[in-house]
Design a protein around this motif. Structure first.
Motif: not given
Length: 583
Positions: A8-9, A182-186, A220-221
């Motif tokens: 989660r970086r 990514p581990d997450g995307v806004v 990715p979240r």
């Protein structure tokens, strides 16, 4: 690297359409993750066609025109493969040297650290170099995927979090930044149907991407943020838009595109209001100057930062209460005085004094049930202690953070802080802090039903006892932690026996204030553990003893607990100055 998980970086900020304030949102979140929460942050400008992230942090044209970046890294990799070089190009190692630290007073965070990786060397040749680089050829002919993974690895090894500002639209770069990296995307969308429809399409692409495109990592979240929402004029139109598109948002929740816990208020959760006054320059909305801390856009950035931070730190498992000690209520005047004391320490450049005061402020906020504020303050103190080499204080603050997180039910985060406290305490032979961390970790394991591991942790207390030197500071505190460890893991008989030994030792010192402290602690321990009847009961005092005790205690407090502001305190803090550097 203090609080984030290895998987989660990396967080990408993406928008299907331009003009939605994506780069400004990333810059403001990056600043807050560093300044408020003490994280090490790298902000990457991957918008190669329209670079500009650096402007939010005051990077001068001269520095931007002479410092390499993303494009230069990939060009060097491509050229190395083209000439059959046996090793990766030297730019792979140099990329960390290209990170621009934000240190000037006007733009730098007070805590944590913030560095920027440019889109490339922004000189007169940048446009031609970009035009000569083709992503499809790069991936198909020059091991482009390996180049991206190598860059990712270099960055995550050197930061708590990496934030990527991605190109808009459906592009090759967009796929790299939203799926592979990514581990997450806004995902940011404007409140219009075209923008939302394109954003939803990207969310579906992320959800449906095969594992090989993600280099074997989890999907990715995704978080959805609606930007440029009018506050007053045409606000009724915004209400209509939200009402209609909330149905589409809910459909996305059902299909797993985004998660309910990340959006408790539905599609309105991360609404970034339109503030025309901030649209005339690249600006991070930081405290002071013309920025009001209650500005709606500031509050929206704070909320988005908090949501992302909770995810970066890992979701928590509920645990039965109580595990932590009940806190006494704090007074607003105590909090206000400590805030003034912190400001004074910062103004005179007393960084260790500032950190100690932040620790005490965190305790007061936590006692006042303002848990999140208290956690943020102690995180700031942790960052200062670490950066100034005050390692005993660093270990103690990590231990207290772990207990604060535990008292709010955030067990995973608590355990991480406690284990870090344990490591640092052992490195600097801080025996009392080591014992405290072991006590809290044992309690966690016991309440999770893992009695064997809890017992193993308690046995490690024996090795600490063997290292104790008679008469050294902290001996009584060590045995008090032993009592807590026994009680909190169900070993009441051992705890009761040790309690009686502690009481006898305290009475033998001839120091009534120490005896009173032990009595108070054991009474509180008994109150915190219903059904326990074998905690030693404080013996009654005669009127003469009570009078002598009150005079001695009052005298000690008046001389030893007066702070630099002249305010007397009624409780002491375990954080004191050690041999660490002060400036």
């Amino acid at each position: 690297m203090i609080f984030t998980e290895p998987n989660r970086r990396v967080l990408t900020f993406y928008s299907y359409k331009g003009g939605v304030g994506r780069t400004m949102a990333l810059a403001n979140v990056a600043y807050r993750l560093a300044n408020t929460h003490g994280l090490s942050v790298i902000a990457v400008d991957w918008d190669l066609e329209a670079p500009g992230l650096h402007r939010f942090f005051g990077v001068s044209p001269d520095v931007a025109g002479s410092t390499s970046g993303i494009l230069d890294y990939f060009v060097a990799w491509r050229d190395a493969v083209a000439r059959n070089a046996p090793e990766p190009p030297p730019e792979v190692e140099r990329v960390l040297d290209w990170l621009i630290p934000i240190t000037d007073e006007k733009h730098a965070p007070r805590f944590g650290s913030l560095r920027v990786l440019l889109a490339g060397r922004l000189d007169k040749t940048y446009g031609d170099r970009l035009a000569g680089f083709h992503w499809q050829d790069f991936y198909s002919r020059t091991e482009g995927s390996a180049a991206v993974e190598t860059l990712r690895e270099k960055l995550v090894e050197n930061a708590d979090v990496v934030l990527i500002d991605s190109r808009t639209g459906l592009t090759d770069i967009g796929g790299i930044c939203t799926i592979q990296l990514p581990d997450g995307v806004v995902l940011l969308t404007a409140p219009n149907h075209q923008s939302f429809e394109g954003t939803e399409r990207v969310a579906r692409a992320i959800d449906g991407a095969p594992e090989k495109e993600r280099a074997g990592r989890e999907k990715p979240r995704v978080w959805l943020a609606v930007s440029r929402v009018p506050l007053v004029e045409e606000s009724y139109l915004a209400d209509e838009w939200f009402g209609h598109h909330n149905q589409l948002f809910e459909k996305g929740v059902q299909e797993g595109l985004w998660f309910r816990e990340d959006h408790p208020d539905g599609i309105r959760t991360h609404a970034l209001p339109h503030r025309a006054r901030w649209g005339f320059e690249e600006k991070v909305l930081r405290e002071g100057g013309m920025v009001d801390s209650k500005d709606p856009l500031v509050l929206a950035y704070e909320q988005l930062t908090g949501t992302l931070l909770r995810w970066l730190r890992k979701w928590s498992i509920p645990i039965p209460q109580p595990l932590a000690d009940a806190s006494t209520l704090s007074r607003p005047e105590d909090i206000a005085a400590l805030q003034e004391e912190a400001a004074a320490a910062e103004q005179r450049g007393d960084t260790i004094g500032l950190a100690i005061t932040l620790y005490k402020l965190a305790e007061e906020l936590h006692s006042a049930q303002r848990h999140e504020e208290g956690i943020r303050k102690i995180e700031q103190a942790i960052g200062i202690f670490l950066s100034r080499g005050a390692y005993p204080e660093h270990a103690r603050a990590l231990h207290r953070l772990g207990d604060m997180l535990l008292s709010t039910g955030r067990v995973d985060e608590s355990e991480e802080a406690l284990r870090k406290s344990l490591t640092v305490a052992r490195q600097v032979d801080e025996k009392v802090t080591e014992a405290g961390a072991l006590t809290s970790l044992a309690a966690i394991r016991f309440h999770q039903g893992n009695e064997r591991e809890a017992a193993d942790l308690i046995r490690q207390m024996d090795t600490i006892e063997k290292r104790l030197i008679p008469g050294e500071p902290g001996v009584l505190e060590f045995f008090i932690y032993n009592i807590f460890a026994f009680y909190r893991t169900g070993r009441k008989e051992q705890a009761a026996e040790l309690s009686r030994r502690i009481m006898s030792a305290a009475r033998a010192t001839g120091r009534p204030e120490l005896e009173a402290f032990i009595e108070k602690l054991l009474t509180r321990l008994g109150n915190a553990l219903p059904g326990v009847s074998d905690v030693p009961v404080p013996r009654p005092r005669t009127d003469e003893q009570e009078s002598d005790h009150s005079q001695n205690t009052a005298s000690d407090q008046a001389t030893s607990t007066r702070h630099r502001t002249g305010r007397k305190r009624t409780s002491s803090s375990p954080i004191k100055r050690s041999g660490g550097r002060s400036r």
